[in-house]
Design an enzyme around this catalytic site. Structure first.
Site, PDB file in Angstrom:
ATOM      1  N   ILE A  14       0.810  -1.204  -0.014  1.00  0.00           N
ATOM      2  CA  ILE A  14      -0.042   0.112   0.080  1.00  0.00           C
ATOM      3  C   ILE A  14       0.872   1.282   0.006  1.00  0.00           C
ATOM      4  O   ILE A  14       0.600   2.231  -0.699  1.00  0.00           O
ATOM      5  CB  ILE A  14      -0.919  -0.152   1.210  1.00  0.00           C
ATOM      6  CG1 ILE A  14      -1.879  -1.421   1.124  1.00  0.00           C
ATOM      7  CG2 ILE A  14      -1.623   1.403   1.266  1.00  0.00           C
ATOM      8  CD1 ILE A  14      -2.443  -1.437   2.192  1.00  0.00           C
ATOM      9  N   TYR A 143      -1.974  -8.179  16.603  1.00  0.00           N
ATOM     10  CA  TYR A 143      -2.273  -7.561  15.878  1.00  0.00           C
ATOM     11  C   TYR A 143      -3.450  -6.437  16.239  1.00  0.00           C
ATOM     12  O   TYR A 143      -3.571  -5.411  16.120  1.00  0.00           O
ATOM     13  CB  TYR A 143      -2.539  -8.382  14.473  1.00  0.00           C
ATOM     14  CG  TYR A 143      -2.917  -7.246  13.361  1.00  0.00           C
ATOM     15  CD1 TYR A 143      -1.839  -6.698  12.755  1.00  0.00           C
ATOM     16  CD2 TYR A 143      -3.992  -7.038  12.672  1.00  0.00           C
ATOM     17  CE1 TYR A 143      -1.885  -5.880  11.370  1.00  0.00           C
ATOM     18  CE2 TYR A 143      -4.226  -6.198  11.472  1.00  0.00           C
ATOM     19  CZ  TYR A 143      -2.907  -5.402  11.212  1.00  0.00           C
ATOM     20  OH  TYR A 143      -3.084  -4.645   9.761  1.00  0.00           O
TER      21      TYR A 143
HETATM   22  N1  LIG Z   1      -3.306  -5.692   3.340  1.00  0.00           N
HETATM   23  C1  LIG Z   1      -4.204  -5.619   4.203  1.00  0.00           C
HETATM   24  O1  LIG Z   1      -5.330  -6.416   3.893  1.00  0.00           O
HETATM   25  C2  LIG Z   1      -4.200  -4.573   5.142  1.00  0.00           C
HETATM   26  C3  LIG Z   1      -5.455  -4.730   6.003  1.00  0.00           C
HETATM   27  C4  LIG Z   1      -5.640  -3.659   7.294  1.00  0.00           C
HETATM   28  C5  LIG Z   1      -4.584  -2.942   7.435  1.00  0.00           C
HETATM   29  N2  LIG Z   1      -3.309  -3.024   6.652  1.00  0.00           N
HETATM   30  C6  LIG Z   1      -2.020  -2.149   7.033  1.00  0.00           C
HETATM   31  O2  LIG Z   1      -1.830  -1.402   5.838  1.00  0.00           O
HETATM   32  C7  LIG Z   1      -0.206  -1.106   6.063  1.00  0.00           C
HETATM   33  C8  LIG Z   1       0.338  -1.398   5.083  1.00  0.00           C
HETATM   34  O3  LIG Z   1       0.126  -2.735   4.869  1.00  0.00           O
HETATM   35  P1  LIG Z   1       0.613  -3.792   3.468  1.00  0.00           P
HETATM   36  O4  LIG Z   1      -0.756  -4.511   3.349  1.00  0.00           O
HETATM   37  O5  LIG Z   1       0.924  -2.636   2.476  1.00  0.00           O
HETATM   38  O6  LIG Z   1       1.921  -4.831   3.943  1.00  0.00           O
HETATM   39  P2  LIG Z   1       3.408  -5.129   3.323  1.00  0.00           P
HETATM   40  O7  LIG Z   1       3.225  -5.240   2.040  1.00  0.00           O
HETATM   41  O8  LIG Z   1       3.801  -6.138   4.207  1.00  0.00           O
HETATM   42  O9  LIG Z   1       4.023  -3.750   3.734  1.00  0.00           O
HETATM   43  C9  LIG Z   1       4.326  -3.446   5.040  1.00  0.00           C
HETATM   44  C10 LIG Z   1       5.377  -2.264   4.842  1.00  0.00           C
HETATM   45  O10 LIG Z   1       5.713  -2.041   6.299  1.00  0.00           O
HETATM   46  C11 LIG Z   1       7.082  -1.783   6.362  1.00  0.00           C
HETATM   47  N3  LIG Z   1       7.421  -2.183   7.755  1.00  0.00           N
HETATM   48  C12 LIG Z   1       7.478  -3.062   8.385  1.00  0.00           C
HETATM   49  N4  LIG Z   1       7.938  -2.943   9.773  1.00  0.00           N
HETATM   50  C13 LIG Z   1       8.652  -2.045   9.497  1.00  0.00           C
HETATM   51  C14 LIG Z   1       9.825  -1.418  10.451  1.00  0.00           C
HETATM   52  N5  LIG Z   1      10.112  -1.861  11.675  1.00  0.00           N
HETATM   53  N6  LIG Z   1      10.180  -0.317   9.840  1.00  0.00           N
HETATM   54  C15 LIG Z   1      10.009   0.291   8.836  1.00  0.00           C
HETATM   55  N7  LIG Z   1       9.279  -0.066   7.760  1.00  0.00           N
HETATM   56  C16 LIG Z   1       8.362  -1.328   8.241  1.00  0.00           C
HETATM   57  C17 LIG Z   1       7.636  -2.864   5.332  1.00  0.00           C
HETATM   58  O11 LIG Z   1       8.992  -2.498   5.099  1.00  0.00           O
HETATM   59  P3  LIG Z   1      10.067  -3.869   4.597  1.00  0.00           P
HETATM   60  O12 LIG Z   1       9.826  -4.033   3.270  1.00  0.00           O
HETATM   61  O13 LIG Z   1      11.383  -3.138   4.860  1.00  0.00           O
HETATM   62  O14 LIG Z   1       9.631  -5.045   5.635  1.00  0.00           O
HETATM   63  C18 LIG Z   1       6.769  -2.720   4.209  1.00  0.00           C
HETATM   64  O15 LIG Z   1       6.964  -1.780   3.431  1.00  0.00           O
HETATM   65  C19 LIG Z   1      -0.042  -1.750   7.546  1.00  0.00           C
HETATM   66  O16 LIG Z   1      -0.002  -0.816   8.384  1.00  0.00           O
HETATM   67  C20 LIG Z   1      -1.074  -2.782   7.649  1.00  0.00           C
HETATM   68  O17 LIG Z   1      -1.171  -3.244   9.001  1.00  0.00           O
HETATM   69  C21 LIG Z   1      -3.231  -3.810   5.515  1.00  0.00           C
END
Ligand SMILES: NC(=O)c1ccc[n+]([C@@H]2O[C@H](COP(=O)([O-])OP(=O)(O)OC[C@H]3O[C@@H](n4cnc5c(N)ncnc54)[C@H](OP(=O)(O)O)[C@@H]3O)[C@@H](O)[C@H]2O)c1
Length: 221
Positions: A14, A143
């Site tokens: 995202i 979570y």
């Molecule tokens: N996907 C869904 O269905 C969903 C639903 C509800 C909420 N969300 C929320 O949406 C947001 C984005 O998630 P996403 O779905 O895009 O997941 P994703 O593809 O797993 O991306 C997560 C991102 O967070 C970064 N990250 C994780 N730990 C970190 C740290 N300690 N320091 C710096 N960066 C860190 C990762 O970086 P690295 O590449 O370095 O690991 C990656 O860029 C999150 O807050 C998630 O909880 C997602």
């Protein structure tokens, strides 16, 4: 002058798609990452690397790199997702989720607060899994705790920052096809990012502190 957005977790999923969206809208985009992906490097954005949002020293480094740069929009998007239950417990994972999903967005906002001017916005990418009222299936203890804690803190921020004319919004992106959920999900990260930018556009001082699905629905606490 172009508006300036700072996005954490910007190298994939995202966050990467939010970078695309805001570039297309003419923003100056600062992408905050641990390590930049090739997809991110291909975008016309400023990249700040080597920032683990849960690391205090890294956030001091982030603050100094952004010192003197006005920020119009801060999107705290970085997050981690695990699953624990009483039958399958992992306290280290619970602590990591609390650190990254709940404490880090507050630490980042605190570090950058002097760069956020009048009419700036803070968007917290939370989850409906942090809703206690919406928890009809259980599990995901860490979570759920972390996103509920983020929601609680963000409402306090919304109250406190109203005087500074900074609005704070809590946004659930939807169930999105990213690595976090093994590319399951019912909408693409492009669509999630597009919807989120619309919701963030609608955020203002009157509705500050609200909790919305990216489809526009208000979510229960
Ligand atoms: N996907 C869904 O269905 C969903 C639903 C509800 C909420 N969300 C929320 O949406 C947001 C984005 O998630 P996403 O779905 O895009 O997941 P994703 O593809 O797993 O991306 C997560 C991102 O967070 C970064 N990250 C994780 N730990 C970190 C740290 N300690 N320091 C710096 N960066 C860190 C990762 O970086 P690295 O590449 O370095 O690991 C990656 O860029 C999150 O807050 C998630 O909880 C997602």
């Amino acid at each position: 002058m172009a508006k300036h957005v700072v996005i954490t977790g910007a190298n994939r999923g995202i966050g990467l798609n939010l970078c695309h969206q805001y570039r297309a809208k003419g923003y100056h985009v600062t992408a905050v990452v641990r390590q930049a992906s090739e997809e991110l490097k291909a975008l016309d954005v400023t990249i700040i690397s080597n920032i683990d949002v849960a690391n205090e020293g890294d956030i001091v480094a982030l603050q100094s790199q952004l010192h003197g740069h006005k920020i119009d929009l801060l999107i705290n998007n970085a997050g981690v997702f695990h699953n624990e239950s009483i039958a399958d417990m992992d306290f280290a994972a619970i602590n990591q989720q609390l650190a990254v999903n709940a404490v880090a967005p507050i630490r980042v906002t605190h570090a950058l607060i002097h760069s956020l001017g009048i009419d700036a916005k803070v968007a917290m990418i939370t989850s409906r899994m942090g809703s206690i009222a919406d928890n009809g299936s259980g599990g995901y203890i860490g979570y759920r705790m972390s996103k509920a804690a983020l929601n609680a803190a963000s409402v306090s921020l919304a109250h406190e920052l109203k005087d500074k004319k900074i609005a704070v919004g809590l946004f659930h992106p939807g169930f999105v096809q990213t690595q976090m959920v093994n590319f399951a999900g019912d909408i693409s990260p492009e669509q999630a990012a597009e919807r989120l930018t619309q919701r963030i556009d609608e955020l203002n001082l009157e509705n500050s502190g609200g909790f919305w699905h990216s489809n526009g629905e208000t979510l229960p606490w």
